[in-house]
Design a protein around this motif. Structure first.
Motif, short mmCIF file in Angstrom:
data_model
loop_
_atom_site.label_atom_id
_atom_site.label_comp_id
_atom_site.label_asym_id
_atom_site.label_seq_id
_atom_site.Cartn_x
_atom_site.Cartn_y
_atom_site.Cartn_z
N ILE A 177 0.81 -1.00 -0.16
CA ILE A 177 -0.06 0.02 -0.07
C ILE A 177 1.03 1.11 0.13
CG2 ILE A 177 -1.77 1.39 1.22
CD1 ILE A 177 -2.77 -1.33 2.40
N LEU A 178 0.49 2.16 -0.91
CA LEU A 178 1.17 3.45 -0.89
C LEU A 178 0.13 4.73 -0.79
CD1 LEU A 178 3.59 5.37 -1.57
CD2 LEU A 178 3.12 5.39 -3.93
N GLU A 179 0.25 5.36 0.28
CA GLU A 179 -0.58 6.46 0.68
C GLU A 179 -0.08 7.77 0.13
OE1 GLU A 179 -3.20 7.92 4.50
OE2 GLU A 179 -1.90 6.10 4.82
N ILE A 180 -1.05 8.32 -0.99
CA ILE A 180 -0.62 9.86 -1.59
C ILE A 180 -1.68 10.64 -0.91
CG2 ILE A 180 -0.41 10.85 -3.41
CD1 ILE A 180 0.14 8.28 -4.76
N SER A 181 -1.20 11.87 -0.52
CA SER A 181 -2.11 12.87 0.16
C SER A 181 -1.89 14.07 -0.84
CB SER A 181 -1.75 13.24 1.46
OG SER A 181 -2.23 12.14 2.40
N LEU A 182 -3.03 14.86 -1.27
CA LEU A 182 -2.96 16.02 -1.92
C LEU A 182 -3.62 17.27 -1.46
CD1 LEU A 182 -2.17 17.21 -5.09
CD2 LEU A 182 -4.36 16.41 -5.75
N ASN A 183 -3.12 18.25 -1.06
CA ASN A 183 -3.58 19.15 -0.51
C ASN A 183 -4.21 20.19 -1.30
OD1 ASN A 183 -1.33 20.67 -1.02
ND2 ASN A 183 -0.72 20.92 1.07
N ASN A 184 -4.98 21.56 -0.91
CA ASN A 184 -5.39 22.40 -1.60
C ASN A 184 -4.48 23.27 -2.32
OD1 ASN A 184 -4.65 23.51 0.56
ND2 ASN A 184 -6.91 24.70 0.73
N ASN A 185 -3.13 23.20 -2.13
CA ASN A 185 -1.97 23.91 -2.66
C ASN A 185 -1.28 23.01 -3.61
OD1 ASN A 185 -2.39 25.98 -0.93
ND2 ASN A 185 -1.16 25.30 0.67
N LYS A 186 -1.99 22.04 -4.27
CA LYS A 186 -1.47 21.15 -5.22
C LYS A 186 -0.07 20.22 -5.01
CE LYS A 186 -4.07 23.61 -8.69
NZ LYS A 186 -3.88 24.22 -10.07
N GLU A 187 0.28 20.11 -3.65
CA GLU A 187 1.35 19.60 -3.15
C GLU A 187 1.20 18.19 -2.76
OE1 GLU A 187 3.35 23.35 -0.56
OE2 GLU A 187 2.14 21.99 0.26
N LEU A 188 1.85 17.26 -3.23
CA LEU A 188 1.88 15.86 -2.97
C LEU A 188 2.65 15.29 -1.64
CD1 LEU A 188 2.12 14.32 -6.55
CD2 LEU A 188 0.41 14.45 -5.22
N PHE A 189 2.37 14.57 -0.99
CA PHE A 189 2.73 13.95 0.10
C PHE A 189 2.57 12.48 -0.08
CE2 PHE A 189 1.65 18.37 1.59
CZ PHE A 189 2.56 18.79 2.00
N VAL A 190 3.76 11.90 0.30
CA VAL A 190 3.72 10.25 0.34
C VAL A 190 3.91 9.76 1.75
CG1 VAL A 190 5.00 8.48 -0.46
CG2 VAL A 190 4.33 10.23 -2.14
N LYS A 191 3.25 8.88 2.35
CA LYS A 191 3.45 8.23 3.73
C LYS A 191 4.47 7.24 3.40
CE LYS A 191 1.21 6.70 7.95
NZ LYS A 191 0.05 6.65 8.43
N ASP A 192 5.39 7.04 3.81
CA ASP A 192 6.24 5.85 3.46
C ASP A 192 7.09 5.52 4.88
OD1 ASP A 192 8.14 4.16 1.94
OD2 ASP A 192 9.70 5.36 1.83
N LYS A 193 6.68 4.35 5.33
CA LYS A 193 7.34 3.71 6.67
C LYS A 193 7.06 4.75 7.67
CE LYS A 193 10.37 1.04 3.95
NZ LYS A 193 11.93 0.55 3.84
N LYS A 194 5.94 5.37 8.04
CA LYS A 194 5.29 6.19 9.08
C LYS A 194 6.22 7.64 8.90
CE LYS A 194 4.82 2.53 12.61
NZ LYS A 194 5.23 2.04 13.85
N GLU A 195 6.95 7.74 7.63
CA GLU A 195 7.33 9.04 7.44
C GLU A 195 6.49 9.66 6.30
OE1 GLU A 195 11.89 10.03 6.31
OE2 GLU A 195 11.61 8.16 7.03
N ILE A 196 6.27 10.99 6.51
CA ILE A 196 5.90 11.76 5.37
C ILE A 196 6.51 12.70 4.58
CG2 ILE A 196 3.75 13.32 4.81
CD1 ILE A 196 2.37 12.32 7.48
N LYS A 197 6.60 12.47 3.20
CA LYS A 197 7.57 13.15 2.64
C LYS A 197 7.01 13.93 1.42
CE LYS A 197 11.12 9.59 2.66
NZ LYS A 197 11.74 8.64 2.02
N MET A 198 7.44 15.27 1.15
CA MET A 198 6.79 15.94 0.21
C MET A 198 7.46 15.57 -1.17
SD MET A 198 6.33 20.19 0.10
CE MET A 198 6.11 20.96 -1.33
N ILE A 199 6.81 15.34 -2.18
CA ILE A 199 7.25 14.92 -3.34
C ILE A 199 6.83 15.82 -4.46
CG2 ILE A 199 8.20 12.73 -2.69
CD1 ILE A 199 5.97 11.52 -4.10
N ASN A 200 7.44 15.43 -5.84
CA ASN A 200 6.76 16.10 -7.12
C ASN A 200 6.35 14.79 -7.81
OD1 ASN A 200 9.02 15.02 -8.15
ND2 ASN A 200 9.78 17.10 -8.31
#
Length: 131
Positions: free
Chosen positions: A60-83
């Motif tokens: 499972i890969l969890e991707i979050s998209l906020n209202n500023n069009k920024e992508l975040f990935v939850k990877d091994k209990k770590e949240i990273k901002m990516i493109n």
């Protein structure tokens, strides 16, 4: 000439009591002649489990998209901002994508992200929108 007196037509009334009796007899007849199943059941064909379940947390890969069009990935209990380019590296190994989106985000941005994920051959995308 003789006067002919005619009678006024009488109002004809249909008695509903006889009709109710007939319907009641028919109801009793059908209740006595029909058979009912005591236990209703239906068959459900469940898939058989073969070995290890595919829905493990590694898949499972969890991707979050906020209202500023920024992508975040939850990877091994770590949240990273990516493109989007960095996201391609995460998609190669994952099979199930959970997409979290803010409730204030534009509908088109979510559709663009889903289209990007489908272009990367990701078929199992689950959408989770905050209310």
């Amino acid at each position: 000439m003789k006067k002919i007196s005619r009678k006024k037509p009488e109002f004809v009334e249909i008695s509903m009591l006889n009709l109710i009796d007939v319907i009641f007899v028919m109801l009793i007849f059908f209740m006595l002649c029909s058979s009912f199943k005591h236990y209703w059941q239906f068959d459900v064909l469940l898939p058989k489990e073969e070995g290890k379940s595919q829905n493990t947390f590694e898949n499972i890969l969890e991707i979050s998209l906020n209202n500023n069009k920024e992508l975040f990935v939850k990877d091994k209990k770590e949240i990273k901002m990516i493109n989007y380019e960095e996201l391609k590296g995460y998609l190669n190994e994952k099979k199930i994508i959970i997409l979290n989106a803010d409730k204030k985000i534009d509908y088109g941005d979510v559709i663009n992200l889903i289209a990007f994920l489908q272009a990367q051959n990701q078929e199992q995308i689950k959408l989770n929108i905050q209310r």
